[in-house]
Design a protein around this motif. Structure first.
Motif: not given
Ligand code: MG
Ligand code: ADP
Length: 227
Positions: A45, A164-165
């Motif tokens: 992140t 992000d994911e």
């Molecule tokens: Mg993360």
């Protein structure tokens, strides 16, 4: 599209600093899909926030679309994001007081586009949410919220998509649909996509796979191009 030169990043801790990235070098060219894979806490992140100009590097250089982020002020970074970046977060980050349609049209309205609502509606159709345009985020399932978030991220046809994911908070089946959608839309637009994930299956769908481990990015060699 992206160039990282000797990029280092650490966060202060009580005694020493927590080293997240150490002298990372990376070039990503236009149109590439790149997975950044690494365990929780490895700094994925942080790396995306650095790329988005939302976090400041400790040292080294980050260039996006031939612009060096380190030389840009807050407003210039905001303009760059508005014009060229689409960001999809793990936890959707929709504005709760706005309907799905208004969440999607907001970035266009901020950019002063006249046909913002029409474009937002078309984008909602693309993610198959035309029936949910007037629903608020709290009235949508997780998968639906993420589809709205994807529509919002892509509505202005960004050159670079950072994710992000994006399936991290979704069940397996819904996650698969979201992954499918992201890759389909990305292929249509030909934009560059950097996808952070801890899922090997998702990573394999990208043209390049980079592993973040102890501050270093190591690329998988001989990674087969997806069909
Ligand atoms: Mg993360
Ligand atoms: N703003 C911050 N200040 C201090 N430490 C942070 C901050 N953001 C993240 N960290 C720490 O940095 C490490 C990497 O975080 P993160 O980039 O979120 O990892 P990942 O996304 O791979 O799980 C974690 O140990 C996290 O606790």
């Amino acid at each position: 599209m992206i160039e990282l030169k000797n990029l280092s990043m650490s966060y202060p801790m009580r005694q020493e600093r927590l080293q997240i990235l150490t002298d990372v070098n990376l070039t990503i060219t236009q149109g590439e899909t790149v997975a950044i894979i690494g365990p929780s806490g490895s700094g994925k992140t942080t790396l995306l926030l650095l790329l988005a100009g939302l976090e400041q590097a400790e040292s080294g250089e980050i260039k996006l679309i031939n612009e060096s982020l380190g030389t840009m002020d807050h407003d210039q970074l905001a303009d760059l994001r508005r014009d060229h970046l689409g960001i999809v977060f793990q936890s959707f980050h929709l504005i709760p007081s706005l309907t799905a349609l208004n969440n999607v049209s907001l970035p266009l309205e901020i950019a002063g586009q006249k046909d913002a609502r029409l474009k937002a509606r078309q984008m909602l159709n693309k993610v198959d949410l035309q029936e949910r345009a007037d629903h608020f985020p709290s009235q949508l399932s997780g998968g639906e919220q993420q589809r709205v978030a994807i529509a919002r991220a892509l509505v202005h046809s960004p050159k670079l998509v950072l994710a992000d994911e994006p399936t991290g908070n979704l069940d397996l089946h819904t996650g698969d649909r979201i992954t499918e959608l992201l890759f389909t839309l990305n292929e249509e637009s030909g934009s560059t996509m950097v996808m952070v994930t801890h899922d090997e299956q998702i990573a394999k769908r990208c043209q390049r796979v980079l592993r973040l481990h102890q501050g270093q990015l190591v690329e998988d060699e001989h990674h087969a191009l997806p069909a």
